[in-house]
Write an enzyme that holds these catalytic residues in place. Sequence first.
Site, PDB file in Angstrom:
ATOM      1  N   HIS A 173       0.852  -1.177   0.000  1.00 37.30           N
ATOM      2  CA  HIS A 173       0.000   0.000   0.000  1.00 37.30           C
ATOM      3  C   HIS A 173       0.895   1.237   0.000  1.00 37.30           C
ATOM      4  CE1 HIS A 173      -3.715  -1.993   0.119  1.00 37.30           C
ATOM      5  NE2 HIS A 173      -3.685  -2.384   1.366  1.00 37.30           N
ATOM      6  N   LYS A 603     -13.190   4.756   7.373  1.00 39.33           N
ATOM      7  CA  LYS A 603     -13.618   5.813   6.447  1.00 39.33           C
ATOM      8  C   LYS A 603     -15.138   5.834   6.316  1.00 39.33           C
ATOM      9  CE  LYS A 603     -13.281   6.764   1.480  1.00 39.33           C
ATOM     10  NZ  LYS A 603     -14.359   5.907   0.991  1.00 39.33           N
TER      11      LYS A 603
END
Length: 982
Positions: A173, A603
């Site tokens: 990532h 999120k």
Amino acid sequence: MPSHWTPTSWQQRLEELLAPTGDLKQAPLRRDVRSLGTLLGEVLREQAGPALFDAVENLRRTAIARREADGADQAEANSQLQQALFSVHAHCEDATTAYQLGRAFSFYFELINLAETNHRKRRRLSHQLDAAAPPQRGSLRGTIRALKSAGFTAETTEELLKRVCITPVFTAHPTEVARRSVMFKRRRISDLLEKLDEIPVPESTLEALEQDLTAEITALWQTDDVRNARPLVRDEIRMALDYYESSLFDTLPVLYSEVAQALAAEFPDTPAPAIADLPLLVNFGSWIGGDRDGNPFVTPAATTEAMAMAKNLLLTHYRKRLQMVFEQLGSSTAQVPVSTELLELVDRYLAKAGPNAPPNTMAERFPTESARLLIACIMMRLGAPPQASVMSYVQSVGQSAPTLPPYNCAKDLIRDLTVLRNSLIENNGRRLSALLIDPLLLEARTYGLHLHALDIRQHARVHATAIAELSAWKPAVEGETLALPPALSPQTQEVIDTFRAIAELKRTNPPEALPRYVISGATSAEDVLHVLWLARLGGVRVEADPNSSDPGLQPVPLFESIPDLQNAPAICRELWTSEIYKPLLESWNYKQEVMLGYSDSNKDGGMLTSTWEIYKAHRALHDVARECGVTLRLFHGRGGTVGRGGGPTHRAIYAQPVDSFSGELRITEQGEVLNWKYSDVVLAERNLELMIAASLDAIARPDAVIQSKKSVIPTRNAVILSEAEGSASATTTNAQSHPHLTGELLPAWEAILDTLSEASYAFYRQHIVESNDTFVYFEQATPVAELEHARIGSRPAKRTDASSAKKRSMEDLRAIPWVFGWMQSRQLVPAYFGVGHALKSYADSTPDGLAQLQTMAKSFPLFLDIIRNVEMALAKADFGIARMYASLVEDESLRDRVFTVLKTEFDLTIQMILAITGQKALLEKNKVLEHSIRLRNPYVDPLSLIQVELIRRKRAGDDNPELNRAITATINGIAAGLRNTG
């Protein structure tokens, strides 16, 4: 001139090392930071000129003055901030100067980080030198001591250890900003700092080491820290593999020796086990080269290359180790016998050594050294040319080089090493075995012939699109169900090619290297069945093969959003009771892996709700697994930051639900986290030890056993594993008592967390997810748009698959840039928003509400973990600096609305955290972290101001490569300063 590391006396230096607490303990860190800062200053003056050095010093002093005045004299603080802004504006008119300023502050953090890392290693050594000191917090020995106090025996402790296996999974990532060349220089500087710690060292040596250190800092300054192009997938693979060579290969024997010593120390009446006899406690995984979710550059060719690079690295490592063993192990049958089993194995190998290499050719060279002959044969099977002395002799008698077939599976390598080990042990060579063969056996069991398991990952939407496209085509020949259409869309073709590559790689490599297929965005059992259908279409055997080492290809659903976490237990029940799926479960010995996503759930619903829903999903999934006769292993997709499920790993493992942990877990390790945890042997060993100890603690819950024994009336609703007593006990609680950090969740606490989560979720959704104002604010008040120029990783910041949304929206934004933007702008919204509102609402609306929250923070590990992680994030945030970023928002009215909401919640969260923890200031009870942040802020602040100034210029139309390079330098620096990117 004396070195900056020259001591007043070596006795004082020794006292610093041995000091358990206080000012003397911190003196070496202060010296390192001060001395490294001085050396950096010399390098700046020499390399960039005195003007740049003066500008850096001016900004640093202004930032310190602003910090010192902040809170005490706000007018003075604002004045200092304005001075800093004027200075930044003047210096940043030229993009090259701005870039140099950004690099200067960034490099200071590089050096501070190395100094702090060195101090961690120094303190670990200090603790090991004090035989009377209690075990270090989170250590394996401390956990084993607690088990012994709870009544566990050596035998039951070792049985518990057999259940533990932790798997760090390295991912690519895009959160690692450092280039590979920079990482190499970090390691050299780290090595020099360690040498400067040695006691005693001649003055001339100290001076030479300091000169070398200055040279390395100079080399660092002269190296491009900002990438000129995005890293290729191959670069990311190589960066992760570097950690095996730099630390992990050497860490494994140290780690297992630590386990053996801890058992021997706490159970002195039981012989210490050899490291090769301990259960397998660690293995490794990777996503790099297999994770194609949203990354078009991860192709079948990239996956093939990832496996080849890992295998080549491992076999090279094995050959180096065996070469050393060959040179050290000269045991002769003229001095000591060998086992019949070894002689027979060597004879079989010599008979297979090739038509041009008669069996006696090698035997003549080593007539009495059968162990060496076996080692040479093992090396040949691992792809090495025969050992040098064998080769030279064979060639001298006119023979061709002998050959042996390569190993096809790890169990054959383990068998050969075991034969050698047993022969040594049987013939007075136990110490030789422990020194030379046991570490090799340990590695063969851990790494096999493939190094680590490579996961393949793709999004469920991509599979669904492929299924729809394939299902719409009607084959020309009736009954031709598996034929493909004559033309496929590129996305669907890639899906089919991926499965074909998996099938081929399983045929040509150890099949256990590709055991899993992770399904991102899983929302139904059908998403799992899609993968099975596509895999079979691509020629992949999904069920385990009982006649080989092929474990098949298990689909691993990844539940990411809040609704998906809530639905996960029902989805898995449907899957595990399906007649289609049951035969597969049977082939996998009824073991199933499920992945929980921290980043996207945060999120989607905010930090508090994400943490609580993951906890409940974790518990419910284990309940369903027990109901269906499945052994569940959870894969935790945690990031480096609090906003992506990060935080201290030991606390997080221990905070898992009681009786909902099998002892095995996989956990993602990504980006900058890899460097902090695995850059050298001491750090890697400590990190792995923490995870093993926490897993053992979470299975056994010794504190709960001890507490229940002390209680006249035992605790309620606790399911405490008590191997010492031979059973698990469910107990009840006194109304006046509560469990203390045992992991037990009282019904009242669960109700409180439900209430907190509901309030936090509604507030977060209203003001963040469902607010278009906040999305506009985020895009303009953070450097998220500049992430593209940082060239951090190979993966694009947004998904671009054919099924994804085309418009810019919260839903389409990846969790990583979401956290990145808030982190860089010092607002850290994902780490706290909704928490303060929920805590305040509960405290105000419930009699004794605050007291209940205080009790939970002292007694329930999960809630304690939440509070501490939020506190850490609040301490790193700075809304004085954030206001500068907010000024980038074009619509003044929108800016004020959103900033006021964020700042109000930030202030409220601080108020509630302090009320719950009983502190007057954040991190009052964590002086190490508080000092680290305070040390860094005067250097992070100028970088933030420089970044804002440069972004303002860029958005005004002055967009050029030099400006983007300067912005990227500030991104690197802020990431290094906060020790987080996203």
